[in-house]
Design a protein around this motif. Structure first.
Motif: not given
Length: 171
Positions: A120-136
């Protein structure tokens, strides 16, 4: 990719071209995912469609006839991109001409990245990565992740699934 196992998946447009800046082409991706979800071939837990690549967290459930849902997705979207560009941007389509004998055009790079998600910790890390992409800073497509229409961030913030393709990763 194995079936019935979640993956973080990245696919990129050839030459990192910003083909997916066009919202009509983004909708081709959404419609392809929706078809595969409705046919119960995949589950999508998270996504973002960027100007030159996509990230998905998904689970392939079964074959689509004789091919994997991932192969169906890339094949269908490529055909639809071609049809759209021939009508709407005939000059642009030439940059996707292939030198390979087995195809005339190539939109997606070969060998997409697929990382199995075991915790689950990896899922959350990847979801955060995906969701933060547009604001980078590199992209600066929106101020807050949930404001970007072409992402699952708003679903995880509000529970609203605009395109009806998502399954919450905890479900």
């Amino acid at each position: 990719m194995d079936y019935n196992y979640p993956y973080f998946y990245t696919d990129t447009i050839c030459n990192f071209a910003h083909l997916l800046s066009d919202d009509n082409l983004k909708m081709i991706i959404i419609n392809s995912l929706k078809f595969l979800v409705d046919q119960k071939l995949i589950e999508v837990y998270g996504y973002v469609i960027m100007p030159n690549h996509i990230h998905l967290i998904w689970n392939m459930l079964k074959l689509n006839g004789k091919e994997s849902p991932a192969a169906s997705f890339t094949k269908f979207t490529a055909h639809q991109f071609r049809k759209y560009l021939l009508v709407n941007s005939p000059m642009l389509i030439n940059q996707y001409r292939s030198q390979k004998n087995d195809r005339v055009f190539q939109f997606w790079k070969r060998d997409p990245l697929a990382i199995p998600l075991s915790k689950e910790s990896i899922w959350i890390q990847k979801l955060d990565y995906i969701h933060d992409n547009p604001i980078k800073e590199k992209w600066n497509l929106c101020k807050y992740p949930e404001d970007y229409k072409w992402s699952s961030a708003n679903f995880y913030e509000t529970g609203i699934d605009q395109f009806k393709i998502l399954t919450h990763f905890r479900d």
